[in-house]
Design a protein around this motif. Sequence first.
Motif, PDB file in Angstrom:
ATOM      1  N   THR A 108     -25.823 -17.481  22.603  1.00 16.59           N
ATOM      2  CA  THR A 108     -26.618 -16.268  22.410  1.00 16.59           C
ATOM      3  C   THR A 108     -27.837 -16.328  23.318  1.00 16.59           C
ATOM      4  OG1 THR A 108     -25.966 -16.135  20.085  1.00 16.59           O
ATOM      5  CG2 THR A 108     -27.917 -14.905  20.737  1.00 16.59           C
ATOM      6  N   SER A 134     -20.509 -10.650  18.616  1.00 15.28           N
ATOM      7  CA  SER A 134     -19.967 -11.648  19.534  1.00 15.28           C
ATOM      8  C   SER A 134     -18.627 -11.180  20.063  1.00 15.28           C
ATOM      9  CB  SER A 134     -19.782 -13.004  18.843  1.00 15.28           C
ATOM     10  OG  SER A 134     -21.003 -13.664  18.650  1.00 15.28           O
ATOM     11  N   GLY A 153     -23.337 -11.802  21.923  1.00 14.80           N
ATOM     12  CA  GLY A 153     -23.174 -13.174  22.341  1.00 14.80           C
ATOM     13  C   GLY A 153     -21.707 -13.428  22.642  1.00 14.80           C
TER      14      GLY A 153
END
Length: 593
Positions: A552, A197, A248
Amino acid sequence: MDTLELTPNALAVLRHRYLRKDSHGNVIETPEELFRRVAAAVALAEERFRPQERTHWEAAFYEAMAGRWFLPNSPTLMNAGTAIGQLSACFVLPVPDSIPGIFGAVAEMAIIHQTGGGTGFSFSRLRPAGDVVAETGGVASGPVSFMRVFDVATDVIKQGGRRRGANMGVLAVEHPDIEAFVTVKDDRTALTNFNLSVAVSDAFMTAVEQGAGWPLVNPRTGEQVRSVDARELWELICQAAWRNGDPGLLFIDEVNRHNPTPEVGRIEATNPCGEQPLLPYESCNLGSINLARLAEGGVFDWGRLDELVELAVRFLDDVIEVNRFPLPAIAEMTKANRKVGLGVMGFAEALIELGIPYDSEEALAFGERVMERIAAGAREASAKLARERGPFPNFERSRWKAQGLPPLRNATVTTVAPTGTISIIAGTSSGIEPLFALAYHRTVLDGQDLPEVNRLFVQALRREGLDPEAVLEKVETTGSVRGIAEVPESIRRLFPVALDLEPSWHVRMQAAFQRHTDNAVSKTVNLPADAPVDAVREVFRLAYELRCKGITVFRYGCRGAQVLELGRVPSFVAGERAVAHAEFTGECRICST
């Protein structure tokens, strides 16, 4: 094995991963004995507060689990009442900018993985590649290089002998190595034990909107190294997510706006599936209420929901009391904040039972009403426990105190997890995800193939006088019924699957639950294989606008072989005995839970 109502797939998962085995690998426990073991171990916490009520709560905990009304996270089911005794699923560890600090974090990760936990890391404090190392006169290799060390170590340590190691790697969007981090999974062999992320700030999103430059800052010195075009970096992120399903986004400012203990520290990372933002050395234990059970018969049982919320919060708080923490620092931080995360599973099947299509305004309203009710009940239950047992030690330094709330036992009480394997045990859909498909196969348990057909779909076909075998032959290649004209419109409308939905429905549903969730919501936005990059851009932007804490996307087939695939469902699975009660779409891509 016993009289519990469990599907064949639930029994397969339990035998492989959860039931105790002897030294030869033979199963020596039934599912009923598992639930009794867990209930007894967790209820021991009652001895410290109201010993006369221990047997009452032990029985109540057992009935909730055995009846598939509520299940805790996997480590609690695996380890409660055993020599391991580590019951938490989620951990975040710090990664200091030094060789001893980095490899100390690797060692701590290995200890946690060994007990069945998953770990999250922010690598944002590590100096960038090429930066000076004063002690040696050399140059730093950068965070991506060190992440490979964590990845290799994870390969070696198989969680508790029963779960794959799982990690979340986070890097701040202003880090000078952000481009290398974003594109690292273009190499399909790289960081296979990590979800990734980018920690995206409000300032970066504004810079993207304005087409401004974006400074990349060396965390060691605090000085700008260079500037990039914010839109070009945004495009790099979107393209990589389209190609690989990673990274993400973690909307880090939104996360910290809801940090319950900002005086204690700033949140920089989450657990592997993203639903649990945590401070360094914090852990959290999770549990989920089965909404499908509450909707059986077409009427939702709000009163039973309230009862389950109170029971579940008590259960999760008891887990903290009896937990055997893997590190002293984790025990100290966890007991100081006492975070728990109560969420849901079976949401998609509850909607079907109630006759509500997933992609409808009615579904959004119902989802928000459910989570609002859970949040209110969980907060009330935590306040009640605080009166009985005392508040969490950092309460006086929390935003709850500043807002004038009564003392609370837990800094957080709600989290929506993916519930991959526990939803199989419960015989229902996972988390708040839509049905992945009406017929498909799931590759789990070290390669075991579990064919699944949604039981509610088969029941609906039979009520309409249709032959399930004939319909499933057409369904199994796509998983969807929406293009099959001979199936009544009412069924086609009620049974959308993940790839039937416009991406915005995924995001809006996540946002509806997030509005009433202390921590975060695990949700995958499924995109068809031919979805353009524009779809990723739109999803990311909408998630930010709706104040999700993270997002995501996963484009079908972008990683080749995957946990869930269409088009390989044997015809026999439509038979009465083999109809699976569960399906899945939001399973953690790393640890399959």
